[in-house]
Design a protein around this motif. Structure first.
Motif, PDB file in Angstrom:
ATOM      1  N   UNK A 139       0.821  -1.214   0.000  1.00 29.76           N
ATOM      2  CA  UNK A 139       0.000   0.000   0.000  1.00 29.76           C
ATOM      3  C   UNK A 139       0.857   1.268   0.000  1.00 29.76           C
ATOM      4  N   UNK A 140       2.131   1.119  -0.334  1.00 33.74           N
ATOM      5  CA  UNK A 140       3.038   2.269  -0.298  1.00 33.74           C
ATOM      6  C   UNK A 140       2.706   3.267  -1.410  1.00 33.74           C
ATOM      7  N   UNK A 164       0.208 -22.778   3.876  1.00 34.59           N
ATOM      8  CA  UNK A 164       0.734 -22.143   5.081  1.00 34.59           C
ATOM      9  C   UNK A 164       1.183 -20.712   4.864  1.00 34.59           C
ATOM     10  N   UNK A 165       1.939 -20.493   3.792  1.00 33.41           N
ATOM     11  CA  UNK A 165       2.433 -19.146   3.497  1.00 33.41           C
ATOM     12  C   UNK A 165       1.276 -18.207   3.162  1.00 33.41           C
ATOM     13  N   UNK A 166       0.281 -18.730   2.457  1.00 34.76           N
ATOM     14  CA  UNK A 166      -0.876 -17.908   2.090  1.00 34.76           C
ATOM     15  C   UNK A 166      -1.651 -17.462   3.325  1.00 34.76           C
ATOM     16  N   UNK A 167      -1.840 -18.386   4.254  1.00 30.54           N
ATOM     17  CA  UNK A 167      -2.563 -18.047   5.487  1.00 30.54           C
ATOM     18  C   UNK A 167      -1.830 -16.949   6.249  1.00 30.54           C
ATOM     19  N   UNK A 168      -0.508 -17.095   6.346  1.00 39.00           N
ATOM     20  CA  UNK A 168       0.290 -16.092   7.054  1.00 39.00           C
ATOM     21  C   UNK A 168       0.167 -14.729   6.382  1.00 39.00           C
ATOM     22  N   UNK A 169       0.223 -14.715   5.047  1.00 34.66           N
ATOM     23  CA  UNK A 169       0.142 -13.450   4.313  1.00 34.66           C
ATOM     24  C   UNK A 169      -1.243 -12.821   4.440  1.00 34.66           C
ATOM     25  N   UNK A 170      -2.280 -13.637   4.338  1.00 30.79           N
ATOM     26  CA  UNK A 170      -3.652 -13.117   4.434  1.00 30.79           C
ATOM     27  C   UNK A 170      -3.893 -12.487   5.806  1.00 30.79           C
ATOM     28  N   UNK A 171      -3.359 -13.101   6.838  1.00 32.81           N
ATOM     29  CA  UNK A 171      -3.524 -12.545   8.183  1.00 32.81           C
ATOM     30  C   UNK A 171      -2.883 -11.168   8.296  1.00 32.81           C
ATOM     31  N   UNK A 172      -1.698 -11.022   7.699  1.00 33.03           N
ATOM     32  CA  UNK A 172      -1.017  -9.729   7.762  1.00 33.03           C
ATOM     33  C   UNK A 172      -1.754  -8.697   6.904  1.00 33.03           C
ATOM     34  N   UNK A 173      -2.230  -9.119   5.734  1.00 36.04           N
ATOM     35  CA  UNK A 173      -3.008  -8.214   4.879  1.00 36.04           C
ATOM     36  C   UNK A 173      -4.267  -7.756   5.608  1.00 36.04           C
ATOM     37  N   UNK A 174      -4.939  -8.692   6.249  1.00 34.29           N
ATOM     38  CA  UNK A 174      -6.151  -8.359   6.999  1.00 34.29           C
ATOM     39  C   UNK A 174      -5.854  -7.340   8.099  1.00 34.29           C
ATOM     40  N   UNK A 175      -4.756  -7.556   8.806  1.00 33.58           N
ATOM     41  CA  UNK A 175      -4.375  -6.618   9.858  1.00 33.58           C
ATOM     42  C   UNK A 175      -4.062  -5.243   9.309  1.00 33.58           C
ATOM     43  N   UNK A 180      -5.742   0.460   8.752  1.00 36.81           N
ATOM     44  CA  UNK A 180      -5.900   1.667   7.929  1.00 36.81           C
ATOM     45  C   UNK A 180      -7.365   2.005   7.696  1.00 36.81           C
ATOM     46  N   UNK A 181      -8.237   1.359   8.471  1.00 35.26           N
ATOM     47  CA  UNK A 181      -9.679   1.598   8.372  1.00 35.26           C
ATOM     48  C   UNK A 181     -10.184   1.367   6.942  1.00 35.26           C
ATOM     49  N   UNK A 182      -9.622   0.334   6.301  1.00 33.31           N
ATOM     50  CA  UNK A 182     -10.019  -0.111   4.962  1.00 33.31           C
ATOM     51  C   UNK A 182      -9.668   0.890   3.856  1.00 33.31           C
ATOM     52  N   UNK A 183      -8.868   1.883   4.182  1.00 34.91           N
ATOM     53  CA  UNK A 183      -8.455   2.873   3.181  1.00 34.91           C
ATOM     54  C   UNK A 183      -7.140   2.419   2.540  1.00 34.91           C
ATOM     55  N   UNK A 184      -7.236   1.450   1.638  1.00 30.18           N
ATOM     56  CA  UNK A 184      -6.049   0.893   0.994  1.00 30.18           C
ATOM     57  C   UNK A 184      -6.226   0.905  -0.518  1.00 30.18           C
ATOM     58  N   UNK A 185      -5.115   0.732  -1.217  1.00 30.72           N
ATOM     59  CA  UNK A 185      -5.162   0.649  -2.678  1.00 30.72           C
ATOM     60  C   UNK A 185      -6.005  -0.563  -3.099  1.00 30.72           C
TER      61      UNK A 185
END
Length: 213
Positions: A139-140, A164-175, A180-185
């Motif tokens: 989101x930079x 496994x890697x996908x789950x880890x990434x999705x969790x970080x993306x969700x966070x 950012x209160x859903x204000x992302x690209x």
């Protein structure tokens, strides 16, 4: 690992006339080295009993190699992360435009190295650390950085057969999205379309939301 350590030391090059160029070359060189020598498994720390036990010379050499590899790889990732932090700080200050442009090009090479390691070594140590570094950069404001990170995440989802890697990434993306209160690209969310999802268990959710009679 001695040579790797010496090469990593060159990331601290301070001569302003060559520092950026040297650091770029060292970043890429180390990235390629780690991709080549990292084993196809995660290296775990030895227990106290394992360290105390007598083993064959070949086993001891392997242990020393693995310990040195994990240590140098960890330091390398920390160096890359620090470069990104320094770049973000310079972005906020916007001091010395010419110097800032040079540092931005350094940060872009840094991010490219992390993206390649994300895809090449999903099974190896500190993969989650790489995810944590790269996901916010999806989101930079710098479009080139954002595109690299989104593309890498998309490829990770597509090639991840175990999940496994996908789950880890999705969790970080969700966070990230929530923080950012859903204000992302939009591109950040579009990467999720590449997840290898064939079935979704919704039965429990349906039962939980169904009105009681």
């Amino acid at each position: 690992m001695k040579r790797v350590k010496e090469l990593r030391g060159m990331l601290m090059e301070s001569d302003p006339s060559v520092a950026v160029t040297v650091r770029k070359l060292v970043m890429v060189s180390l990235m390629e080295i780690f991709k080549d020598i990292a084993p196809t498994y995660r290296i775990r720390p030895l227990t106290a009993a394992e360290k105390a036990a007598k083993v064959k010379k070949e086993t001891q050499r392997l242990r020393e190699f693995e310990e040195g590899l994990v240590s140098q790889y960890k330091f390398y990732l920390e160096d890359l992360e620090q470069t990104i932090k320094d770049w973000k700080q310079k972005k906020r200050k916007r001091s010395q435009a010419e110097g800032f442009q040079s540092y931005r090009s350094l940060a872009e090479v840094d991010v490219r190295c992390l993206c390649e390691l994300l895809l090449a070594l999903p099974h190896f140590n500190f993969h989650n650390n790489i995810i944590v570094i790269l996901v916010p950069l999806m989101n930079d404001p710098a479009r080139k950085v954002s595109v690299m990170c989104c593309d890498a995440s998309r490829q990770l989802f597509q090639q991840d057969k175990l999940g496994g890697a996908s789950i880890a990434a999705v969790r970080v993306v969700s966070g990230l999205v929530k923080s950012l209160n859903y204000n992302v690209r939009p591109e950040v969310l579009r990467t999720l379309l590449s997840l290898r999802i064939k079935e979704v268990e919704v039965k429990k959710d349906v039962e939980a939301t169904a009105p009681t009679k």
